[in-house]
Design an enzyme around this catalytic site. Structure first.
Site, PDB file in Angstrom:
ATOM      1  N   GLU A  69       0.856  -1.191   0.000  1.00  7.80           N
ATOM      2  CA  GLU A  69       0.000   0.000   0.000  1.00  7.80           C
ATOM      3  C   GLU A  69       0.885   1.231   0.000  1.00  7.80           C
ATOM      4  OE1 GLU A  69      -2.357  -0.570   3.518  1.00  7.80           O
ATOM      5  OE2 GLU A  69      -3.759  -1.890   2.501  1.00  7.80           O
ATOM      6  N   HIS A  73      -6.822   2.501   2.099  1.00  6.14           N
ATOM      7  CA  HIS A  73      -6.863   1.934   3.458  1.00  6.14           C
ATOM      8  C   HIS A  73      -7.300   3.015   4.460  1.00  6.14           C
ATOM      9  CE1 HIS A  73      -4.935  -1.151   6.431  1.00  6.14           C
ATOM     10  NE2 HIS A  73      -6.051  -0.633   6.903  1.00  6.14           N
TER      11      HIS A  73
HETATM   12  O1  LIG Z   1      -8.689  -1.400  12.179  1.00  2.00           O
HETATM   13  C1  LIG Z   1      -7.866  -1.704  11.325  1.00  2.00           C
HETATM   14  O2  LIG Z   1      -6.880  -2.405  11.589  1.00  2.00           O
HETATM   15  C2  LIG Z   1      -8.026  -1.220   9.949  1.00  2.00           C
HETATM   16  O3  LIG Z   1      -7.143  -1.347   9.168  1.00  2.00           O
HETATM   17  C3  LIG Z   1      -9.328  -0.637   9.524  1.00  2.00           C
HETATM   18  O4  LIG Z   1      -9.294  -0.193   8.201  1.00  2.00           O
END
Ligand SMILES: O=C(O)C(=O)CO
Length: 327
Positions: free
Chosen positions: A273, A292
């Site tokens: 990412e 994300h």
């Molecule tokens: O809560 C998390 O770990 C996340 O990545 C939510 O997007």
């Protein structure tokens, strides 16, 4: 517990991580003196030995052995979010560093994100927006090949905190809900969620119009959706991933999207990412990718930060942390 006659020192990643830190600095500063990663790296001898707390948002800064070597007094890592696959718990335990995450506070907005991706993909919202922004568009499009959400079947893989919040939302959209989980939920919970348990993943994949992944990343869930699983899905189905990129075999996904094995994919997570610009997933038309940002609402970021602070303060007092992770 205070050091240097004041509040303890904590390390955070560099400024400007999508505005997250700036949203939360006031909460942090009430209890900690802050060192940013760039300042630590510029003068490790001056800053490293005083740091007792490491705060991690969206997996940054990375708790690598190189970084941890610079922090000999580190007592606790307070990480934001539900997932903790970025933390090597056995290694940190050996170092004597305690670790906590913030599972409860992220479920609602991550579930919103799953529904947002589902709706955007089903109704081609991004394509429609792009058309309206394009000066060449002079006539309203009559047909974008959208699919109906209401009355369709949603398969949820992983019925934990986030999965059950997705089910709650999908019920409001009159979707039929199937789920697959390591452990079956109680009959009362299933009734409340309006969700039907599928004893095997293949059954869920074959019957769902939308499949959403809400599992933690573990060795067992890595590659959970690969070529075999994608082939079991309907050619009209959409895959939604808000969990972690490696849960899906991306090469297999690219092939499935190119070959029409499934209709579309909507992903808030990938690996890496962000994806490199020349990644084939960025070249298939039927994919929607977001950065994300499942937890990135101002409200949730602040709740997460407060939880991280509570966890860190408990550890500094030698108490048990509300969200302590044990290996
Ligand atoms: O809560 C998390 O770990 C996340 O990545 C939510 O997007």
């Amino acid at each position: 517990m205070a050091t240097d006659g004041g509040k303890p020192w904590a390390l955070i990643s560099d400024a400007g991580e999508r505005g997250i830190l700036e949203q939360s600095m006031d909460i942090l500063r009430q209890h900690f003196r802050i060192v940013r990663l760039q300042d630590l790296l510029a003068d490790p001898a001056a800053h490293g030995p005083k740091i007792q707390v490491l705060f991690i948002w969206l997996q940054l800064p990375k708790a690598t052995p190189e970084l941890l070597t610079l922090l000999p007094a580190l007592k606790v890592i307070a990480s934001g979010g539900a997932g903790y696959d970025h933390l090597d718990l056995p290694y940190l335990t050996r170092l004597g560093v305690r670790v906590a995450n913030t599972p409860g506070v992220v479920s609602e907005c991550t579930a919103d994100m799953a529904m947002g991706l589902l709706l955007a993909s089903a109704r081609n919202i991004v394509e429609g927006h792009q058309m309206m922004m394009d000066p060449k568009t002079t006539v309203l499009p009559q047909w974008l090949g959208s699919v109906e959400v209401s009355g369709s079947t949603l398969g949820i893989i992983g019925m934990g905190n986030i999965g059950s919040k997705i089910a709650k939302r999908a019920k409001g959209f009159d979707m039929k809900i199937l789920y697959y989980n390591r452990n079956r939920r109680s009959v009362e919970e299933e009734e409340a969620l309006g969700a039907i348990y599928c004893g095997n993943k293949a059954d869920l994949l074959g019957r769902s119009d939308f499949v959403t992944l809400a599992v933690c990343l573990t060795p067992e869930t890595t590659g959970l959706i690969g070529a075999t699983e994608l082939a079991l899905m309907k050619p009209t189905a959409t895959l939604i991933n808000i969990s972690r990129g490696p849960v899906v075999d991306q090469d297999a996904l690219v092939k499935a999207l190119q070959g029409g094995t499934i209709r579309a994919a909507a992903l808030d997570v990938t690996y890496p990412e962000p994806l490199p610009r020349d990644h084939p997933l960025l070249a298939v038309p039927n994919v929607l990718i977001t950065p994300h940002f499942g937890t990135s609402t101002i409200t949730t970021m602040r709740k997460m930060t407060q939880k991280m602070v509570n966890n860190a303060l408990a550890a500094m007092k030698g108490e048990s942390m509300p969200d302590e992770l044990k290996c």
